[in-house]
Design a protein around this motif. Structure first.
Motif, PDB file in Angstrom:
ATOM      1  N   ASN A   1      68.637  38.620 102.565  1.00  0.00           N
ATOM      2  CA  ASN A   1      67.983  37.625 102.332  1.00  0.00           C
ATOM      3  C   ASN A   1      66.382  37.687 102.831  1.00  0.00           C
ATOM      4  OD1 ASN A   1      68.319  36.871 104.987  1.00  0.00           O
ATOM      5  ND2 ASN A   1      69.848  35.267 104.272  1.00  0.00           N
ATOM      6  N   LYS A   2      65.685  36.526 102.660  1.00  0.00           N
ATOM      7  CA  LYS A   2      64.371  36.451 103.089  1.00  0.00           C
ATOM      8  C   LYS A   2      64.566  36.492 104.838  1.00  0.00           C
ATOM      9  CE  LYS A   2      62.761  32.824 101.057  1.00  0.00           C
ATOM     10  NZ  LYS A   2      61.756  32.022 100.736  1.00  0.00           N
ATOM     11  N   ALA A   3      65.329  36.050 105.338  1.00  0.00           N
ATOM     12  CA  ALA A   3      65.635  35.897 106.913  1.00  0.00           C
ATOM     13  C   ALA A   3      65.834  37.079 107.421  1.00  0.00           C
ATOM     14  CB  ALA A   3      66.351  34.664 107.124  1.00  0.00           C
ATOM     15  N   GLY A   4      66.285  37.997 106.720  1.00  0.00           N
ATOM     16  CA  GLY A   4      66.472  39.484 107.205  1.00  0.00           C
ATOM     17  C   GLY A   4      68.162  39.697 107.629  1.00  0.00           C
ATOM     18  N   GLU A   5      68.956  38.552 107.022  1.00  0.00           N
ATOM     19  CA  GLU A   5      70.164  38.470 107.132  1.00  0.00           C
ATOM     20  C   GLU A   5      70.802  39.361 106.399  1.00  0.00           C
ATOM     21  OE1 GLU A   5      71.355  34.105 108.936  1.00  0.00           O
ATOM     22  OE2 GLU A   5      70.745  34.535 107.051  1.00  0.00           O
ATOM     23  N   GLU A   6      71.935  39.943 106.498  1.00  0.00           N
ATOM     24  CA  GLU A   6      72.438  41.285 105.668  1.00  0.00           C
ATOM     25  C   GLU A   6      73.938  40.951 105.494  1.00  0.00           C
ATOM     26  OE1 GLU A   6      73.196  46.140 105.652  1.00  0.00           O
ATOM     27  OE2 GLU A   6      71.457  45.076 106.712  1.00  0.00           O
ATOM     28  N   LEU A   7      74.311  40.968 104.134  1.00  0.00           N
ATOM     29  CA  LEU A   7      75.787  41.273 103.787  1.00  0.00           C
ATOM     30  C   LEU A   7      76.010  42.894 103.260  1.00  0.00           C
ATOM     31  CD1 LEU A   7      78.461  39.505 103.392  1.00  0.00           C
ATOM     32  CD2 LEU A   7      77.615  39.231 100.963  1.00  0.00           C
ATOM     33  N   ARG A   8      76.835  43.349 104.009  1.00  0.00           N
ATOM     34  CA  ARG A   8      77.169  44.929 103.805  1.00  0.00           C
ATOM     35  C   ARG A   8      78.388  45.002 102.901  1.00  0.00           C
ATOM     36  NH1 ARG A   8      76.166  47.833 108.773  1.00  0.00           N
ATOM     37  NH2 ARG A   8      73.959  46.960 108.638  1.00  0.00           N
ATOM     38  N   ILE A   9      78.526  45.707 102.199  1.00  0.00           N
ATOM     39  CA  ILE A   9      79.701  45.794 101.317  1.00  0.00           C
ATOM     40  C   ILE A   9      79.909  47.269 101.160  1.00  0.00           C
ATOM     41  CG2 ILE A   9      81.168  45.252  99.337  1.00  0.00           C
ATOM     42  CD1 ILE A   9      79.064  42.858  98.788  1.00  0.00           C
ATOM     43  N   THR A  10      81.206  47.708 101.859  1.00  0.00           N
ATOM     44  CA  THR A  10      81.276  48.934 101.703  1.00  0.00           C
ATOM     45  C   THR A  10      82.596  49.365 100.734  1.00  0.00           C
ATOM     46  OG1 THR A  10      80.685  49.602 104.205  1.00  0.00           O
ATOM     47  CG2 THR A  10      81.912  51.359 103.019  1.00  0.00           C
ATOM     48  N   LEU A  11      82.061  50.151  99.454  1.00  0.00           N
ATOM     49  CA  LEU A  11      83.255  50.240  98.578  1.00  0.00           C
ATOM     50  C   LEU A  11      84.038  51.438  98.833  1.00  0.00           C
ATOM     51  CD1 LEU A  11      80.840  49.311  95.412  1.00  0.00           C
ATOM     52  CD2 LEU A  11      82.379  48.035  96.633  1.00  0.00           C
ATOM     53  N   GLU A  12      85.152  51.285  99.007  1.00  0.00           N
ATOM     54  CA  GLU A  12      86.068  52.184  99.055  1.00  0.00           C
ATOM     55  C   GLU A  12      86.734  53.225  97.947  1.00  0.00           C
ATOM     56  OE1 GLU A  12      89.158  50.915 101.797  1.00  0.00           O
ATOM     57  OE2 GLU A  12      87.513  50.389 103.303  1.00  0.00           O
ATOM     58  N   GLU A  13      87.133  51.906  96.646  1.00  0.00           N
ATOM     59  CA  GLU A  13      87.686  52.341  95.482  1.00  0.00           C
ATOM     60  C   GLU A  13      87.617  51.254  94.506  1.00  0.00           C
ATOM     61  OE1 GLU A  13      91.895  53.803  93.447  1.00  0.00           O
ATOM     62  OE2 GLU A  13      92.003  53.273  95.561  1.00  0.00           O
TER      63      GLU A  13
ATOM     64  N   ARG B   1      65.598  25.652 103.290  1.00  0.00           N
ATOM     65  CA  ARG B   1      64.828  26.815 103.427  1.00  0.00           C
ATOM     66  C   ARG B   1      63.434  26.607 102.986  1.00  0.00           C
ATOM     67  NH1 ARG B   1      69.205  31.245 101.203  1.00  0.00           N
ATOM     68  NH2 ARG B   1      71.107  31.101 102.313  1.00  0.00           N
ATOM     69  N   ASP B   2      63.157  25.642 102.166  1.00  0.00           N
ATOM     70  CA  ASP B   2      61.975  25.119 101.630  1.00  0.00           C
ATOM     71  C   ASP B   2      61.032  24.551 102.813  1.00  0.00           C
ATOM     72  OD1 ASP B   2      59.849  24.352 100.294  1.00  0.00           O
ATOM     73  OD2 ASP B   2      60.753  23.687  98.471  1.00  0.00           O
ATOM     74  N   PRO B   3      60.069  25.186 103.339  1.00  0.00           N
ATOM     75  CA  PRO B   3      59.018  24.445 104.131  1.00  0.00           C
ATOM     76  C   PRO B   3      58.399  23.121 103.857  1.00  0.00           C
ATOM     77  CG  PRO B   3      58.077  26.488 103.514  1.00  0.00           C
ATOM     78  CD  PRO B   3      59.506  26.592 102.801  1.00  0.00           C
ATOM     79  N   LEU B   4      58.265  22.933 102.438  1.00  0.00           N
ATOM     80  CA  LEU B   4      57.858  21.669 102.110  1.00  0.00           C
ATOM     81  C   LEU B   4      58.699  20.639 102.079  1.00  0.00           C
ATOM     82  CD1 LEU B   4      55.783  23.186  99.037  1.00  0.00           C
ATOM     83  CD2 LEU B   4      54.894  22.694 101.334  1.00  0.00           C
ATOM     84  N   LEU B   5      60.090  20.933 102.180  1.00  0.00           N
ATOM     85  CA  LEU B   5      61.055  19.914 102.235  1.00  0.00           C
ATOM     86  C   LEU B   5      61.754  19.494 103.454  1.00  0.00           C
ATOM     87  CD1 LEU B   5      63.180  20.629  98.816  1.00  0.00           C
ATOM     88  CD2 LEU B   5      61.218  18.786  99.256  1.00  0.00           C
TER      89      LEU B   5
END
Length: 219
Positions: A67-79, A169-173
């Motif tokens: 995402n924009k904040a640099g957070e990561e969801l890492r999915i390792t597919l085995e099958e 996440r919206d700086p205007l809100l």
């Protein structure tokens, strides 16, 4: 929408670290860019997810969703057992029943129901995952998102939680507070809402419409 059924492990790297060990799961990629991982239980709630805006990169059986904040969801597919895509088109959205729709109109006209100095910014404020019923300002000028239900249950709290996550996440809100308003709020929904910093408001439909009971009461 892309649906992948696969044996996989999942790691979330961000403000909090989380790990899902290897198991067979459903991976859902929606047109808005969101990615969620589901088990064959827990009703609709995913085991982990990444809300839009985010980017998905696939490389040698490893999905990296960032995402924009640099957070990561890492999915390792085995099958991979199934990988299919479906065009769902534009959804018309949830149609509110008559009482719920009228509650929204009445509260939009009477935002002071939520507190002194409250004012309406707009009805049906659109987010990336749907419209929040009312966007208001409190007496101090801060934004408040209001979700309105005839009967307040846990799924309504979850819905408002997702709206707040995106809106903050919206700086205007930001910062955006939340109010869960209903004619009746279930105890479990109230506990969950208050645990997440969402204020619960029970509204009187007849009073909002200007109806006053004529019956004499002892209390």
């Amino acid at each position: 929408m892309r649906l992948v059924i696969a044996r996989c492990s999942v790691d979330y790297v961000g403000r909090l670290a989380a790990h899902l060990p290897s198991a067979t799961r459903l991976i859902m990629v929606k047109a808005d860019g969101s990615v969620s991982i589901h088990a064959d239980d827990r009703a609709y709630k995913p085991l982990n997810w990444m809300s839009p805006p985010c980017k998905l990169a696939e490389n040698d059986g490893v999905w990296r969703v960032v995402n924009k904040a640099g957070e990561e969801l890492r999915i390792t597919l085995e099958e991979v057992f199934s990988d299919s895509s479906h065009e769902l088109g534009i959804d018309p959205g949830l149609q509110k029943d008559g009482v719920e729709a009228h509650l929204q109109q009445l509260l939009a006209a009477q935002p002071e129901t939520f507190g002194i100095g409250y004012s309406l910014v707009r009805r049906e404020h659109m987010t990336a995952i749907g419209p929040v019923d009312l966007l208001c300002r409190d007496g101090g000028g801060a934004h408040v998102a209001v979700e309105i239900k005839r009967r307040g249950e846990i799924d309504g709290v979850e819905q408002l939680t997702r709206y707040l996550e995106l809106m903050n996440r919206d700086p205007l809100l930001a910062p955006v507070a939340g109010i869960f308003a209903a004619q009746e709020i279930k105890p479990q929904a109230r506990v969950l809402a208050e645990d997440r910093g969402i204020r619960c408001v029970v509204v009187d439909y007849d009073r909002l419409r200007g109806f006053v009971k004529d019956e004499l009461t002892l209390f």
